[in-house]
Design a protein around this motif. Sequence first.
Motif, PDB file in Angstrom:
ATOM      1  N   ASP A   1       0.816  -1.210   0.000  1.00  0.00           N
ATOM      2  CA  ASP A   1       0.000   0.000   0.000  1.00  0.00           C
ATOM      3  C   ASP A   1       0.853   1.265   0.000  1.00  0.00           C
ATOM      4  OD1 ASP A   1       0.820  -0.755   2.532  1.00  0.00           O
ATOM      5  OD2 ASP A   1      -1.057  -0.208   3.521  1.00  0.00           O
ATOM      6  N   LYS A   2       1.976   1.249   0.695  1.00  0.00           N
ATOM      7  CA  LYS A   2       2.895   2.386   0.692  1.00  0.00           C
ATOM      8  C   LYS A   2       3.478   2.590  -0.703  1.00  0.00           C
ATOM      9  CE  LYS A   2       7.245   3.975   2.820  1.00  0.00           C
ATOM     10  NZ  LYS A   2       6.760   5.267   3.370  1.00  0.00           N
ATOM     11  N   LEU A   3       3.885   1.494  -1.347  1.00  0.00           N
ATOM     12  CA  LEU A   3       4.459   1.592  -2.687  1.00  0.00           C
ATOM     13  C   LEU A   3       3.424   2.076  -3.694  1.00  0.00           C
ATOM     14  CD1 LEU A   3       6.632  -1.651  -2.765  1.00  0.00           C
ATOM     15  CD2 LEU A   3       7.405   0.709  -2.465  1.00  0.00           C
ATOM     16  N   ARG A   4       2.196   1.583  -3.560  1.00  0.00           N
ATOM     17  CA  ARG A   4       1.154   2.010  -4.496  1.00  0.00           C
ATOM     18  C   ARG A   4       0.833   3.491  -4.322  1.00  0.00           C
ATOM     19  NH1 ARG A   4      -4.236  -1.541  -4.995  1.00  0.00           N
ATOM     20  NH2 ARG A   4      -2.659  -3.044  -5.688  1.00  0.00           N
ATOM     21  N   GLU A   5       0.817   3.944  -3.101  1.00  0.00           N
ATOM     22  CA  GLU A   5       0.487   5.344  -2.839  1.00  0.00           C
ATOM     23  C   GLU A   5       1.602   6.289  -3.282  1.00  0.00           C
ATOM     24  OE1 GLU A   5      -0.533   8.309   0.950  1.00  0.00           O
ATOM     25  OE2 GLU A   5      -0.369   6.133   1.246  1.00  0.00           O
ATOM     26  N   GLU A   6       2.859   5.893  -3.026  1.00  0.00           N
ATOM     27  CA  GLU A   6       3.968   6.814  -3.260  1.00  0.00           C
ATOM     28  C   GLU A   6       4.639   6.645  -4.614  1.00  0.00           C
ATOM     29  OE1 GLU A   6       6.608   6.335   0.035  1.00  0.00           O
ATOM     30  OE2 GLU A   6       5.180   7.146   1.496  1.00  0.00           O
ATOM     31  N   GLN A   7       4.564   5.438  -5.188  1.00  0.00           N
ATOM     32  CA  GLN A   7       5.235   5.191  -6.471  1.00  0.00           C
ATOM     33  C   GLN A   7       4.355   4.307  -7.347  1.00  0.00           C
ATOM     34  OE1 GLN A   7       9.675   4.824  -6.258  1.00  0.00           O
ATOM     35  NE2 GLN A   7       9.298   4.374  -4.105  1.00  0.00           N
ATOM     36  N   TYR A   8       3.188   4.814  -7.636  1.00  0.00           N
ATOM     37  CA  TYR A   8       2.169   4.015  -8.318  1.00  0.00           C
ATOM     38  C   TYR A   8       2.686   3.463  -9.659  1.00  0.00           C
ATOM     39  CZ  TYR A   8      -2.316   2.525 -10.130  1.00  0.00           C
ATOM     40  OH  TYR A   8      -3.341   1.776 -10.629  1.00  0.00           O
ATOM     41  N   GLY A   9       2.453   2.183  -9.861  1.00  0.00           N
ATOM     42  CA  GLY A   9       2.772   1.555 -11.126  1.00  0.00           C
ATOM     43  C   GLY A   9       4.213   1.133 -11.304  1.00  0.00           C
ATOM     44  N   LYS A  10       5.070   1.394 -10.315  1.00  0.00           N
ATOM     45  CA  LYS A  10       6.483   1.038 -10.447  1.00  0.00           C
ATOM     46  C   LYS A  10       6.773  -0.365  -9.942  1.00  0.00           C
ATOM     47  CE  LYS A  10      11.162   2.632  -9.377  1.00  0.00           C
ATOM     48  NZ  LYS A  10      11.977   3.719  -8.771  1.00  0.00           N
ATOM     49  N   TYR A  11       6.158  -0.744  -8.842  1.00  0.00           N
ATOM     50  CA  TYR A  11       6.477  -2.021  -8.202  1.00  0.00           C
ATOM     51  C   TYR A  11       5.384  -3.073  -8.363  1.00  0.00           C
ATOM     52  CZ  TYR A  11      10.369   0.544  -6.259  1.00  0.00           C
ATOM     53  OH  TYR A  11      11.519   1.289  -6.123  1.00  0.00           O
ATOM     54  N   GLU A  12       4.371  -2.783  -9.174  1.00  0.00           N
ATOM     55  CA  GLU A  12       3.358  -3.781  -9.530  1.00  0.00           C
ATOM     56  C   GLU A  12       2.982  -3.567 -10.986  1.00  0.00           C
ATOM     57  OE1 GLU A  12      -0.224  -3.316  -7.184  1.00  0.00           O
ATOM     58  OE2 GLU A  12       0.104  -1.163  -7.025  1.00  0.00           O
ATOM     59  N   LYS A  13       2.780  -4.686 -11.684  1.00  0.00           N
ATOM     60  CA  LYS A  13       2.581  -4.617 -13.121  1.00  0.00           C
ATOM     61  C   LYS A  13       1.552  -5.647 -13.591  1.00  0.00           C
ATOM     62  CE  LYS A  13       5.912  -1.594 -14.104  1.00  0.00           C
ATOM     63  NZ  LYS A  13       5.666  -0.290 -14.746  1.00  0.00           N
ATOM     64  N   VAL A  14       1.119  -5.460 -14.832  1.00  0.00           N
ATOM     65  CA  VAL A  14       0.296  -6.434 -15.530  1.00  0.00           C
ATOM     66  C   VAL A  14       1.177  -7.608 -15.958  1.00  0.00           C
ATOM     67  CG1 VAL A  14       0.680  -5.414 -17.809  1.00  0.00           C
ATOM     68  CG2 VAL A  14      -1.424  -6.674 -17.357  1.00  0.00           C
ATOM     69  N   ILE A  15       0.570  -8.759 -16.178  1.00  0.00           N
ATOM     70  CA  ILE A  15       1.267  -9.903 -16.772  1.00  0.00           C
ATOM     71  C   ILE A  15       0.726 -10.095 -18.181  1.00  0.00           C
ATOM     72  CG2 ILE A  15       1.768 -12.370 -16.636  1.00  0.00           C
ATOM     73  CD1 ILE A  15       1.369 -12.198 -13.633  1.00  0.00           C
ATOM     74  N   PRO A  16       1.487  -9.773 -19.203  1.00  0.00           N
ATOM     75  CA  PRO A  16       1.021 -10.012 -20.577  1.00  0.00           C
ATOM     76  C   PRO A  16       0.731 -11.505 -20.788  1.00  0.00           C
ATOM     77  CG  PRO A  16       2.976  -8.618 -20.549  1.00  0.00           C
ATOM     78  CD  PRO A  16       2.816  -9.156 -19.155  1.00  0.00           C
ATOM     79  N   ALA A  17      -0.249 -11.796 -21.614  1.00  0.00           N
ATOM     80  CA  ALA A  17      -0.661 -13.192 -21.835  1.00  0.00           C
ATOM     81  C   ALA A  17      -0.858 -13.882 -20.487  1.00  0.00           C
ATOM     82  CB  ALA A  17       0.360 -13.943 -22.683  1.00  0.00           C
ATOM     83  N   ALA A  18      -1.662 -13.260 -19.640  1.00  0.00           N
ATOM     84  CA  ALA A  18      -1.819 -13.709 -18.261  1.00  0.00           C
ATOM     85  C   ALA A  18      -2.342 -15.132 -18.171  1.00  0.00           C
ATOM     86  CB  ALA A  18      -2.767 -12.766 -17.531  1.00  0.00           C
ATOM     87  N   PRO A  19      -1.876 -15.889 -17.182  1.00  0.00           N
ATOM     88  CA  PRO A  19      -2.357 -17.266 -16.999  1.00  0.00           C
ATOM     89  C   PRO A  19      -3.817 -17.314 -16.559  1.00  0.00           C
ATOM     90  CG  PRO A  19      -0.322 -16.850 -15.766  1.00  0.00           C
ATOM     91  CD  PRO A  19      -0.834 -15.522 -16.216  1.00  0.00           C
ATOM     92  N   ASN A  20      -4.408 -18.490 -16.689  1.00  0.00           N
ATOM     93  CA  ASN A  20      -5.701 -18.744 -16.076  1.00  0.00           C
ATOM     94  C   ASN A  20      -5.527 -18.636 -14.561  1.00  0.00           C
ATOM     95  OD1 ASN A  20      -7.883 -20.194 -14.772  1.00  0.00           O
ATOM     96  ND2 ASN A  20      -8.383 -21.083 -16.746  1.00  0.00           N
TER      97      ASN A  20
END
Length: 220
Positions: free
Chosen positions: A140-159
């Motif tokens: 939550d700290k990372l999302r608030e302060e550095q949004y989009g840097k430490y979490e990402k989409v997975i292309p061709a995401a698995p089931n």
Amino acid sequence: MDSNCFLPTTIALTIAISASGQGNPIKYDLNSLTKTGKVQVFNRTLMPIADKEQTAVRFSEMAGDGVAWLEGVNFTNGIIEIDIKGKDLLQQSFVGIAFHGNDEKTFDAIYFRPFNFQSSDPVRHIHAVQYVSQPAYPWDKLREEQYGKYEKVIPAAPNPNEWFHVKIIVDYPHISVYVNNSKEACLSVDQLNDHQSGKIGLWVGNNSGGDFANLVITNK
């Protein structure tokens, strides 16, 4: 990976310790290690299972985070590979790997939110794979302060209800994460601390269980 090629528990642990720094991939039979008490489990129970696809281990579902450290195994830099299965249940499937750990509260982790893998919500969709450094840098700290840097989409995401393969490359301070043998990393970040070695284990988040199999560790 063929579960029949796993080394016996005592041999695997011995080689893992002696091979540290030599770049030898070590395969761990998580099912056998759990049966023989070679994991230290916090805030969960961990049980051996066998489904039609894998011989694996399964975490119970409980409030709070849970971790299972491999006894006697230290991880520095190198490669971690594992098969993981969560489920498509909103806010109840957080599954990953903890490393450079000191205890159940201090570690780095890469984890996944399977319920976001194929979400039609564009915001949830990009919250599929996450890096955290506990306790100083939770999600939550990372999302608030550095949004989009430490979490990402997975292309061709698995089931989200099926097994997926994870490869994590740690070359301090850099971490790269690959899913299902993709040639392109779905997450590429630098660690947020100076920890360069420590415990390694399986990790699950709040209210989450999860299945894990076919762990291979290569220390560089």
